[in-house]
Motif scaffolding. Sequence first.
Motif, PDB file in Angstrom:
ATOM      1  N   PHE A   1     -25.272 -35.945 -26.076  1.00  0.00           N
ATOM      2  CA  PHE A   1     -25.223 -34.663 -25.367  1.00  0.00           C
ATOM      3  C   PHE A   1     -25.238 -33.497 -26.357  1.00  0.00           C
ATOM      4  O   PHE A   1     -25.975 -32.525 -26.187  1.00  0.00           O
ATOM      5  CB  PHE A   1     -23.970 -34.608 -24.502  1.00  0.00           C
ATOM      6  N   CYS A   2     -24.437 -33.600 -27.413  1.00  0.00           N
ATOM      7  CA  CYS A   2     -24.339 -32.514 -28.385  1.00  0.00           C
ATOM      8  C   CYS A   2     -25.579 -32.417 -29.263  1.00  0.00           C
ATOM      9  O   CYS A   2     -25.996 -31.321 -29.648  1.00  0.00           O
ATOM     10  CB  CYS A   2     -23.097 -32.697 -29.255  1.00  0.00           C
ATOM     11  N   ASN A   3     -26.165 -33.550 -29.611  1.00  0.00           N
ATOM     12  CA  ASN A   3     -27.335 -33.516 -30.479  1.00  0.00           C
ATOM     13  C   ASN A   3     -28.569 -32.960 -29.780  1.00  0.00           C
ATOM     14  O   ASN A   3     -29.562 -32.642 -30.431  1.00  0.00           O
ATOM     15  CB  ASN A   3     -27.632 -34.919 -31.022  1.00  0.00           C
ATOM     16  N   ALA A   4     -28.501 -32.841 -28.460  1.00  0.00           N
ATOM     17  CA  ALA A   4     -29.598 -32.204 -27.723  1.00  0.00           C
ATOM     18  C   ALA A   4     -29.530 -30.691 -27.848  1.00  0.00           C
ATOM     19  O   ALA A   4     -30.470 -29.992 -27.487  1.00  0.00           O
ATOM     20  CB  ALA A   4     -29.554 -32.620 -26.260  1.00  0.00           C
ATOM     21  N   LYS A   5     -28.403 -30.191 -28.367  1.00  0.00           N
ATOM     22  CA  LYS A   5     -28.226 -28.755 -28.545  1.00  0.00           C
ATOM     23  C   LYS A   5     -28.567 -28.366 -29.981  1.00  0.00           C
ATOM     24  O   LYS A   5     -28.465 -29.183 -30.901  1.00  0.00           O
ATOM     25  CB  LYS A   5     -26.788 -28.344 -28.224  1.00  0.00           C
ATOM     26  N   LYS A   6     -28.938 -27.130 -30.185  1.00  0.00           N
ATOM     27  CA  LYS A   6     -29.233 -26.614 -31.522  1.00  0.00           C
ATOM     28  C   LYS A   6     -28.422 -25.349 -31.736  1.00  0.00           C
ATOM     29  O   LYS A   6     -28.653 -24.363 -31.039  1.00  0.00           O
ATOM     30  CB  LYS A   6     -30.732 -26.335 -31.665  1.00  0.00           C
ATOM     31  N   PRO A   7     -27.453 -25.363 -32.679  1.00  0.00           N
ATOM     32  CA  PRO A   7     -27.061 -26.512 -33.491  1.00  0.00           C
ATOM     33  C   PRO A   7     -26.229 -27.504 -32.687  1.00  0.00           C
ATOM     34  O   PRO A   7     -25.748 -27.177 -31.609  1.00  0.00           O
ATOM     35  CB  PRO A   7     -26.219 -25.881 -34.602  1.00  0.00           C
ATOM     36  N   SER A   8     -26.072 -28.684 -33.230  1.00  0.00           N
ATOM     37  CA  SER A   8     -25.296 -29.715 -32.552  1.00  0.00           C
ATOM     38  C   SER A   8     -23.836 -29.293 -32.438  1.00  0.00           C
ATOM     39  O   SER A   8     -23.303 -28.597 -33.296  1.00  0.00           O
ATOM     40  CB  SER A   8     -25.384 -31.035 -33.332  1.00  0.00           C
ATOM     41  N   CYS A   9     -23.187 -29.710 -31.338  1.00  0.00           N
ATOM     42  CA  CYS A   9     -21.759 -29.411 -31.147  1.00  0.00           C
ATOM     43  C   CYS A   9     -20.900 -30.635 -31.466  1.00  0.00           C
ATOM     44  O   CYS A   9     -19.722 -30.687 -31.115  1.00  0.00           O
ATOM     45  CB  CYS A   9     -21.497 -28.931 -29.719  1.00  0.00           C
ATOM     46  N   PHE A  10     -21.515 -31.643 -32.110  1.00  0.00           N
ATOM     47  CA  PHE A  10     -20.772 -32.842 -32.510  1.00  0.00           C
ATOM     48  C   PHE A  10     -20.516 -32.732 -34.004  1.00  0.00           C
ATOM     49  O   PHE A  10     -21.446 -32.806 -34.813  1.00  0.00           O
ATOM     50  CB  PHE A  10     -21.568 -34.108 -32.192  1.00  0.00           C
ATOM     51  N   TYR A  11     -19.255 -32.551 -34.391  1.00  0.00           N
ATOM     52  CA  TYR A  11     -18.931 -32.238 -35.773  1.00  0.00           C
ATOM     53  C   TYR A  11     -18.348 -33.447 -36.504  1.00  0.00           C
ATOM     54  O   TYR A  11     -17.521 -34.173 -35.954  1.00  0.00           O
ATOM     55  CB  TYR A  11     -17.933 -31.079 -35.827  1.00  0.00           C
ATOM     56  N   PRO A  12     -18.741 -33.649 -37.764  1.00  0.00           N
ATOM     57  CA  PRO A  12     -18.103 -34.686 -38.577  1.00  0.00           C
ATOM     58  C   PRO A  12     -16.606 -34.422 -38.695  1.00  0.00           C
ATOM     59  O   PRO A  12     -16.164 -33.264 -38.647  1.00  0.00           O
ATOM     60  CB  PRO A  12     -18.802 -34.545 -39.940  1.00  0.00           C
ATOM     61  N   ILE A  13     -15.836 -35.460 -38.866  1.00  0.00           N
ATOM     62  CA  ILE A  13     -14.380 -35.322 -38.919  1.00  0.00           C
ATOM     63  C   ILE A  13     -13.926 -34.310 -39.975  1.00  0.00           C
ATOM     64  O   ILE A  13     -13.066 -33.463 -39.685  1.00  0.00           O
ATOM     65  CB  ILE A  13     -13.708 -36.690 -39.153  1.00  0.00           C
ATOM     66  N   PRO A  14     -14.461 -34.328 -41.216  1.00  0.00           N
ATOM     67  CA  PRO A  14     -13.992 -33.346 -42.208  1.00  0.00           C
ATOM     68  C   PRO A  14     -14.215 -31.900 -41.768  1.00  0.00           C
ATOM     69  O   PRO A  14     -13.352 -31.048 -41.967  1.00  0.00           O
ATOM     70  CB  PRO A  14     -14.816 -33.683 -43.456  1.00  0.00           C
ATOM     71  N   GLN A  15     -15.364 -31.617 -41.164  1.00  0.00           N
ATOM     72  CA  GLN A  15     -15.632 -30.258 -40.701  1.00  0.00           C
ATOM     73  C   GLN A  15     -14.719 -29.888 -39.545  1.00  0.00           C
ATOM     74  O   GLN A  15     -14.197 -28.762 -39.480  1.00  0.00           O
ATOM     75  CB  GLN A  15     -17.092 -30.123 -40.286  1.00  0.00           C
ATOM     76  N   ALA A  16     -14.516 -30.822 -38.619  1.00  0.00           N
ATOM     77  CA  ALA A  16     -13.611 -30.555 -37.497  1.00  0.00           C
ATOM     78  C   ALA A  16     -12.196 -30.285 -38.003  1.00  0.00           C
ATOM     79  O   ALA A  16     -11.515 -29.375 -37.516  1.00  0.00           O
ATOM     80  CB  ALA A  16     -13.612 -31.748 -36.536  1.00  0.00           C
ATOM     81  N   ALA A  17     -11.751 -31.065 -38.986  1.00  0.00           N
ATOM     82  CA  ALA A  17     -10.399 -30.886 -39.535  1.00  0.00           C
ATOM     83  C   ALA A  17     -10.234 -29.507 -40.147  1.00  0.00           C
ATOM     84  O   ALA A  17      -9.193 -28.856 -39.988  1.00  0.00           O
ATOM     85  CB  ALA A  17     -10.114 -31.973 -40.579  1.00  0.00           C
ATOM     86  N   ASP A  18     -11.266 -29.024 -40.844  1.00  0.00           N
ATOM     87  CA  ASP A  18     -11.197 -27.700 -41.461  1.00  0.00           C
ATOM     88  C   ASP A  18     -11.090 -26.610 -40.393  1.00  0.00           C
ATOM     89  O   ASP A  18     -10.303 -25.672 -40.519  1.00  0.00           O
ATOM     90  CB  ASP A  18     -12.436 -27.472 -42.331  1.00  0.00           C
ATOM     91  N   CYS A  19     -11.872 -26.735 -39.323  1.00  0.00           N
ATOM     92  CA  CYS A  19     -11.805 -25.760 -38.230  1.00  0.00           C
ATOM     93  C   CYS A  19     -10.426 -25.768 -37.567  1.00  0.00           C
ATOM     94  O   CYS A  19      -9.880 -24.707 -37.229  1.00  0.00           O
ATOM     95  CB  CYS A  19     -12.879 -26.072 -37.189  1.00  0.00           C
ATOM     96  N   ILE A  20      -9.870 -26.957 -37.377  1.00  0.00           N
ATOM     97  CA  ILE A  20      -8.563 -27.080 -36.725  1.00  0.00           C
ATOM     98  C   ILE A  20      -7.471 -26.469 -37.607  1.00  0.00           C
ATOM     99  O   ILE A  20      -6.584 -25.767 -37.115  1.00  0.00           O
ATOM    100  CB  ILE A  20      -8.255 -28.556 -36.409  1.00  0.00           C
ATOM    101  N   ARG A  21      -7.543 -26.705 -38.919  1.00  0.00           N
ATOM    102  CA  ARG A  21      -6.546 -26.123 -39.840  1.00  0.00           C
ATOM    103  C   ARG A  21      -6.550 -24.602 -39.759  1.00  0.00           C
ATOM    104  O   ARG A  21      -5.487 -23.967 -39.759  1.00  0.00           O
ATOM    105  CB  ARG A  21      -6.831 -26.568 -41.277  1.00  0.00           C
ATOM    106  N   GLN A  22      -7.736 -24.021 -39.719  1.00  0.00           N
ATOM    107  CA  GLN A  22      -7.821 -22.562 -39.633  1.00  0.00           C
ATOM    108  C   GLN A  22      -7.172 -22.043 -38.356  1.00  0.00           C
ATOM    109  O   GLN A  22      -6.475 -21.020 -38.375  1.00  0.00           O
ATOM    110  CB  GLN A  22      -9.286 -22.131 -39.685  1.00  0.00           C
ATOM    111  N   MET A  23      -7.401 -22.741 -37.252  1.00  0.00           N
ATOM    112  CA  MET A  23      -6.812 -22.291 -35.994  1.00  0.00           C
ATOM    113  C   MET A  23      -5.296 -22.437 -36.002  1.00  0.00           C
ATOM    114  O   MET A  23      -4.570 -21.573 -35.495  1.00  0.00           O
ATOM    115  CB  MET A  23      -7.416 -23.083 -34.829  1.00  0.00           C
TER     116      MET A  23
END
Length: 521
Positions: A379-401
């Motif tokens: 579902f996410c890869n059909a979007k540009k950019p994809s909304c499916f994030y690798p774990i390291p990138q997701a972790a960085d976003c979560i830390r900032q929040m």
Amino acid sequence: MARDSPYEDDDHENLIHQNKDKSASFRIEELQSPIRRRFSKGHYLFAAIVTVISLVATIYLFFSSKICDTTSDRIKESQLRALYLLNKQRSSLFDLWNHTFGTSNNITAVRFDQIKASLLDQITLNRHIKDTLLSTENGTVSVPIVNGSEICRKIDPKSSKRRTIEWKPDPNKFLFAICLSGQMSNHLICLEKHMFFAAVLNRVLVIPGSKFDYQYNLVLDIDHINECIGRKTVISFENFMELKKNHARIDKFICYFSIPLPCYTDEDHLKKLKSLGISMGKLKTAWKSEDIENPSPKTVKDVEGKFGTKEDVIAIGDVFFANVEKDWALQPRGPIAHKCKILIEPSKLILLTAQRFIQTFLGSGFVALHFRRHGFLKFCNAKKPSCFYPIPQAADCIRQMVEKANTSVIYLSTDAAESETSLLQSMLVMNGKTIPLVKRPPRDSAEKWDSLLYRHGLDGDDQVEAMLDKTICAMASVFIGAPGSTFTEDILRLRKGWETASSCDEYLCHGEEPNFIAGDE
């Protein structure tokens, strides 16, 4: 008919390149750009001061690292001088924060939050630089942080006047709700749209039963809807059949969509309805070319023109993808006039259980994260950019929040595998401390927070568990959702209605305030 999302395609998608996370860069241009476009001379001065301070600190750090000798003493001296300058920068930024925002009454709330967010980015970056410098000496420093409540303020839904419609149904006229697409979250959105249709058409809404749909009374407080409106506006399928003495007839069955299937239904579901003692005529379509992939905007007049009739019982389906008066329908507290905060809310048992879980495991001031993974990759890869994030990138976003919200714990609502959540947990470290990810534990008789569900035989029910997850997330100080997920959209609906929505609520790694996106479950 299987309840699969219409977005499920063959598994032949190309790999999507990882989205580059630019949040760690020194965003001076990002800070200047919106201010230059939108604000007064006073704000130009404010932006210039912040920019100069940030540039001085950066240049100083650069040249300090270039001119120092390799000796230990010179390295320590450079680090101490750099830390002194960073402390000075941070002190100046906080001083600007307090004096500028204490007197900024001449800008809109949106612009005000944009300045605050940009300034907070610089303060956060300053803190990261200090932590990096200090890590070489194994030292620690006490760094003041902005109170999360100052950044993540609650959104006041009363700031704008609601447009509402009175729901005054004829007690002898009924609208039978047909909701078949997707899973429970989709069905709840479909049900809410049916309520709007019923109000427009002055009909009592018949909520489907478990033999044809989900058992809504397990997760929703149906009596609450009638109490909020002050009259009988919804009725269960069982009560409807009692009124009709188990021989009901749908006088008119009208399909909202005609593509890909009329009513987005099939013969199996029609046979189920007939087996329940309901007779009906042939399906009719309101519009011959209405496609769920591209629903056209409709108005109340369109609904009245296509579905208004003198027949006693009509059915309309499926309206999950319907685009009717979108701005009106998506208001906080909904489009229908009522005396409560929200019309469709979880059952009392689920509400109490959610409160007990928070009291036991989370306390006040937690971040809730809906981390959708299973079935979400395509579902996410059909979007540009994809909304499916690798774990390291997701972790960085979560830390900032978490840093922005100034909280110490995260409630995790997820369908991810243990391998993914374990990796995510290992990467959620801030200032040397692990940020705990809390999930609901398996049933344990020694724990009492879920005893109400257990005593009523509701523990282990998939829909009850899902609604409990949503309720806990809706009670959080800050919510991070999955873009395109209707599970997330249902949480946002509750947060807006309960007035728990925060200015920091956002989609994971999107950095934007969530808006309604009808998509995958």
